[in-house]
Design an enzyme around this catalytic site. Structure first.
Site, PDB file in Angstrom:
ATOM      1  CB  SER A  71     -48.181  12.969  16.080  1.00 29.70           C
ATOM      2  OG  SER A  71     -48.424  12.827  14.718  1.00 29.70           O
ATOM      3  CG  ASP A  98     -56.185  13.096  15.896  1.00 31.93           C
ATOM      4  OD1 ASP A  98     -56.122  13.112  14.650  1.00 31.93           O
ATOM      5  OD2 ASP A  98     -55.205  12.854  16.622  1.00 31.93           O
ATOM      6  CG  HIS A 137     -52.934  14.979  14.647  1.00 35.28           C
ATOM      7  ND1 HIS A 137     -52.916  13.826  15.410  1.00 35.28           N
ATOM      8  CD2 HIS A 137     -51.649  15.173  14.243  1.00 35.28           C
ATOM      9  CE1 HIS A 137     -51.676  13.354  15.453  1.00 35.28           C
ATOM     10  NE2 HIS A 137     -50.891  14.151  14.761  1.00 35.28           N
TER      11      HIS A 137
END
Lengths: 387, 387
Positions: free
Chosen positions: A153, A325, A358
């Site tokens: 991320s 995601d 995610h």
């Protein structure tokens, strides 16, 4: 043997020039290390953290069984990033609320003796600033070259930025569930979360510490929004669906018919996550970290041409994305892969078919773990860290 | 000739029993009609509205050029739903803040002379309750059978519910960009918006009218979240992308480096939408309408079996969905289509490849307009409303 973690702190008295033009006069970074730096100093791996994580990446603290690091499933003895072979460094970023210098610390520019903390006056920091600060920490640790820099991320953005800011100091970059910049929708979600915090009457323009308040309402909303975007629609339906928290027996359909009470399980889950977050996270840190996300855009200085931007990167890459995601969708990782391939770089890419959205980058999908393990096996070979 | 709209109101003194077990003692519905009811009373079309719309569906008010109804591109003389052929009715739902009885109106159960408004005491209303109230309005208008009931989003849920509650009174149902129930993610977004409103200190448990306040902070956040979910990621990127509102010339990259100021165009757009909404929308209405969305689930009484639930429906159907609508995705419309086909119903279905997300149902995509026009042409034939 269980991994026992010991937090450390390094003070820097040389000012750090920031991308914004401001500078940090002096600062400290909290960090942890796991494993042993080999004689050739060739087996160091830097782990970069995302929004609400810290330097405590792996292991537990002595006597605290439930204090696992946030990536403890990935990093440790015998794990995919094997601390029996690698010297792994976790570092807390500037502006955070977990130890490194941040909005909750004394502002050196405040009147002497005022004891005033930075609050909203903490300078805006970027991914590039974090990387510069991390590089200085490596200098103090005597590490010139990283076997790998790795993050998921926002942490993946830092890993990518390392390859551009210090190409000669990185041999491999592992960029998981990340993106070359935020989309308008990503920025939009960040902005709503920020507005919830900033318009909370307890925020006081970011100087709430002096008022003895905490903008918990705003933090709760911010975290609830965040959680929605971390999960996939599918996993939310599977985990919560339309289940009621508690069906009312006197009601034909079990509904309690209330606009303000919890009715569905998903509401209960989100409220719980929001409440928990508001107890420990700093509101100014939330603003700073989401802004760092917004601003990151290495292609910007190249007229939006990511291939040109990534020309500077010379290391080898592993990118990983997850099919469900939607916050950092696989197509965003593919943009990076494409731009690297345009530059004839050595790139491995795994698109993992995982239902968890995610969040998957923090979970134990065996295919994901195997991909990372196998990549680090090859790193170990190439840097002479094989056991 | 331009269509001039005239709002009307109908009072009902017979109590309305609500699904929750509560009842509304007496109430009024605001509505508008366009076109002429034919001698056979066979050409009536009821339009159901979504979250922030009203009975003002088409035309403009006399002397107010910019007062177009919310579906004026779809409904009017010569338009897809042609008011030269059909007698079209727009009705404002109970609990709304645009004229029909709602939280801003006097609570008949409050102590005499207190003048206290319902506020948070307005009973929870459901899609089914709205449909029952709409059916009573049709009774007063002398309309036994609708040529069609039509709605988008939450309005589509009402159209679908009409076919189940009053199957003998509906000949066609047009269900646009809708779903047979909300997903966990849909409920989650509603819940975050509600929490933003309810935790705004100006909300006062829903009795803010007496305090002379309006929970504008919460309404703004609610609307910003809503807007994100109405648009597709693609159209947001196309319309706003990563454009700055105003590049700072003194900054190398144009950024102003602020956590609280507007930096990106998308932020400016969302703040504007939020501010506008907070000026006119009622907070209790927002809670009520999002809860009506949450609760709608005709399959619930049939153990989740939508095919069984839709057995009652006997009319013909047109369903329309839009490829980039992630709030009410095409797969949700396909669930309804499949359940109707399981019952050998007459169903038309159009999946429009449009970039605009959920908002597309209010926009002018020519393929969408053509599909609706052609369907209403066939309705006109079948009900003897052809000109």
């Amino acid at each position: 043997m269980p991994l026992i973690a010991t937090p450390q702190s390094q003070h820097f008295s040389l000012p750090l020039a920031l991308q914004s033009g401001a500078s940090l006069r002096d600062y400290s970074l909290s960090f942890e290390t796991y494993g042993t730096l080999n004689a050739g100093r060739s087996n160091a791996v830097l782990i970069c953290h995302a929004l609400n994580a810290s330097h405590h990446v792996a292991g537990t603290y002595a006597g605290q069984d439930n204090s696992e690091g946030w990536w403890d499933n990935m990093i440790g003895p015998g794990k995919p990033v094997d601390t029996d072979r690698f010297f792994v460094i976790g570092v807390n970023n500037l502006g955070s609320c977990f130890g490194s210098t941040g909005p909750m610390h004394a502002n050196p520019d405040a009147p002497a003796g005022s004891g005033r903390v930075y609050g909203a006056d903490f300078p805006v920091v970027t991914v590039e600033d974090w990387v510069n600060a991390q590089a200085r920490l490596l200098d103090t640790l005597g590490i010139r070259t990283l076997a790998a820099v790795m993050g998921g991320s926002l942490g993946g953005m830092q890993a990518l930025s390392w390859t551009l800011q210090y190409p000669e100091r990185v041999r491999h970059a592992v960029v998981v569930a990340s993106a070359p910049n935020l989309t308008a929708e990503n920025i939009a979600f960040n902005e709503v979360a920020r507005r919830a915090i900033v318009t909370d009457p307890d925020f006081h323009g970011g100087h709430f510490y002096e008022h003895g308040t905490v903008p918990k309402r705003g933090l709760r909303i911010a975290r609830m929004i965040g959680h929605i975007t971390y999960l996939s629609d599918d996993v939310m339906n599977e985990k919560f669906g339309r289940q009621l928290r508690e069906a009312v027996l006197s009601s034909a359909d079990g509904y309690r018919y209330s606009t303000q009470d919890v009715e569905f399980q998903i509401e209960s889950y989100l409220r719980y996550q929001g409440d928990k977050f508001a107890e420990y996270f700093d509101a100014n840190t939330y603003l700073l970290i989401t802004r760092a996300l917004d601003y990151f855009d290495p292609a910007r200085a190249f007229g939006g041409d990511l291939s040109k931007a990534l020309q500077r990167a010379t290391c080898k890459f592993l990118l990983v994305s997850f099919t469900t995601d939607w916050r950092f969708a696989p197509k965003r990782s593919r943009e990076v892969v494409k731009a690297l391939l345009d530059n004839q770089r050595d790139v491995s890419y795994a698109e993992i078919d995982a239902p968890h959205g995610h969040d998957a980058f923090l979970l134990d999908d065996p295919r994901y773990m195997d991909v990372v393990r196998s990549y680090f096996d090859s790193i170990a070979q190439s840097v002479g860290a094989a056991t």
